[in-house]
Design a protein around this motif. Structure first.
Motif, PDB file in Angstrom:
ATOM      1  N   ARG A  39       0.840  -1.270   0.023  1.00  0.00           N
ATOM      2  CA  ARG A  39      -0.036  -0.032  -0.023  1.00  0.00           C
ATOM      3  C   ARG A  39       0.996   1.267  -0.096  1.00  0.00           C
ATOM      4  O   ARG A  39       0.408   2.309  -0.796  1.00  0.00           O
ATOM      5  N   ARG A  40       2.001   1.323   0.991  1.00  0.00           N
ATOM      6  CA  ARG A  40       2.697   2.467   0.911  1.00  0.00           C
ATOM      7  C   ARG A  40       3.982   2.105   1.203  1.00  0.00           C
ATOM      8  O   ARG A  40       4.709   1.346   2.033  1.00  0.00           O
ATOM      9  N   TYR A  41       5.074   2.848   0.568  1.00  0.00           N
ATOM     10  CA  TYR A  41       6.497   2.900   0.658  1.00  0.00           C
ATOM     11  C   TYR A  41       6.755   4.511   1.060  1.00  0.00           C
ATOM     12  O   TYR A  41       6.514   5.336   0.224  1.00  0.00           O
ATOM     13  N   ALA A  42       7.516   4.769   1.874  1.00  0.00           N
ATOM     14  CA  ALA A  42       8.368   6.041   1.967  1.00  0.00           C
ATOM     15  C   ALA A  42       9.431   5.943   2.817  1.00  0.00           C
ATOM     16  O   ALA A  42       9.578   5.213   3.505  1.00  0.00           O
ATOM     17  N   ILE A  43      10.318   6.660   2.451  1.00  0.00           N
ATOM     18  CA  ILE A  43      11.593   6.724   3.046  1.00  0.00           C
ATOM     19  C   ILE A  43      12.280   7.764   3.889  1.00  0.00           C
ATOM     20  O   ILE A  43      11.998   9.055   3.458  1.00  0.00           O
ATOM     21  N   ASP A  44      12.707   7.729   5.145  1.00  0.00           N
ATOM     22  CA  ASP A  44      13.197   8.800   5.806  1.00  0.00           C
ATOM     23  C   ASP A  44      14.897   8.738   5.645  1.00  0.00           C
ATOM     24  O   ASP A  44      15.458   7.751   5.706  1.00  0.00           O
TER      25      ASP A  44
END
Ligand code: NAD
Length: 353
Positions: free
Chosen positions: A295-300
């Motif tokens: 559903r969701r990938y996000a990178i810090d």
């Protein structure tokens, strides 16, 4: 001298072009030229002695040992992989073979070479493994973006094979002391992207009057990074990263897929309006979702920003405009890769494999 694997692919090709635009240090480019490898991307280097192309497999330890002994690179950067999630669902075998078996053989060849280097080998040599944020699995809507501390929870055969390769790289550092660096990057977009991936597919289908396919409800969130920014991050990690460490690379650009498609449509409406004057969004078509679609990938990316001072040069808005402009201006590259003319040239040049 550096050795790049997978340098005829999307990111590896952009990396070599950028590297040689900024430095005179030669590059050996080892690539198997699968369907995703395209030497047309490197056409401008045809007569450039700083780029040495070798067709071959990262699983071929003998070839690797020969190349390493002959060229004595100060670094190996591993881009070579099977990289398309949909293909991994229909045929996972190649993904295990290249991403897991290939990385293992590459590590072993590199270990043999590194072991034989003079005693300063830990500062004189580095192995950089290029990987993906998909190894971390999927995020809920309110979760913090992935940091380097997240557990690996891969969900597709592609991400599982990349996670396995990351683990091998880590183990070769802890067990044998090989000076390795790993980067885990979010979704890339930009010039020379093979037209089966979302952004180039949408641009080309729009221009050809075809449907713009959106999986499911189009609300899957991806974090987008302009490919040249990924290349600058890899250069920075290679220069200043600490062996044994992993670095997340991303541009803080989370977007639902449907918004990405609508943005491309509106840039095209402006730069290349449809003959009938209607907006490109009319071509959007919803298709059955991919099984197990994250559903969701996000990178810090704050570790890379804080410790190595890296920052992306593009926002999503500037990068996506550059990308659409590039595809409009480079229809010959697109024609060649989509018409099959390029594959014919590869089999004439190298024989069919
Ligand atoms: P790509 O599919 O465009 O290119 C892969 C290249 O590797 C091709 O040129 C192919 O011919 C070559 N190759 C495949 N198998 C090989 C083998 N066994 N031996 C030698 N060469 C082989 O992929 P890409 O998008 O450029 O991705 C490069 C790397 O970056 C991959 O490891 C991928 O997992 C990683 N990555 C990609 C993204 C992205 O959004 N594209 C994001 C993060 C990380």
């Amino acid at each position: 001298m550096i050795l790049v694997t997978g340098g005829a692919g999307f990111i590896g090709g952009n990396f070599i072009l950028d590297w040689l635009a900024q430095s005179n240090e030669p590059v050996i480019n080892l690539d198997k030229l699968t369907y995703a490898g395209n030497l047309d991307t490197l056409k401008s280097l045809k007569d450039d002695a700083r780029h040495v192309f070798v067709r071959g497999d990262i699983g071929d330890r003998e070839l690797l040992a020969k190349l390493l002994a002959e060229h004595k690179p100060r670094a190996v950067i591993n881009f070579a992989a099977e990289s398309h999630v949909d293909r991994s669902i229909h045929g996972p075998g190649e993904f295990i073979q290249t991403n897991v078996g290939g990385t293992f053989n590459l590590l072993e060849a590199v270990r043999g070479y590194w072991n034989a280097l003079p005693p300063d080998r830990n500062t004189a040599f580095r192995f950089l493994h290029v990987s993906t944020d998909e190894v971390y699995g999927s995020l809920g809507p309110d979760d913090h973006p992935f940091t380097e501390e997240n557990n690996f929870e891969p969900n597709s055969p592609y991400s599982a094979s990349k996670a396995a390769s990351d683990h091998l790289v880590r183990a070769w550092h802890h067990t044998y002391g090989l000076p390795v660096l790993t980067t885990n990057c979010s979704n890339n977009y930009g010039p020379y992207h093979f037209p089966e991936k979302l952004i180039p597919l949408v641009i080309l289908n729009a221009l050809n009057g075809k449907p713009l396919p959106i999986y499911g409800d189009g609300m899957q969130i991806r974090d987008w990074l302009y490919v040249k920014d990924h290349c600058s991050a890899i250069r920075r990690v290679l220069e200043a990263g600490k062996p044994g460490e992993t670095y997340n690379v991303g541009g803080w650009n989370e977007k639902p897929n449907i918004d990405v498609v609508k943005t491309i449509c509106s840039i095209l409406d402006e730069l290349k309006p449809r003959a009938d004057g209607k907006p490109y969004v009319e071509q959007i078509t919803y298709v059955t979702d991919r099984p197990g679609h994250d559903r969701r990938y996000a990178i810090d990316a704050s570790k890379l920003e804080r410790e190595l001072g890296w920052k992306p040069a593009e926002t999503f808005e500037t990068g996506i405009r550059k990308t659409v402009e590039w595809y409009l201006a480079n229809q010959d590259w697109v024609q060649n890769v989509t018409s099959g003319a390029y594959r014919e040239w590869v089999s004439k040049q190298y024989g069919s494999r």
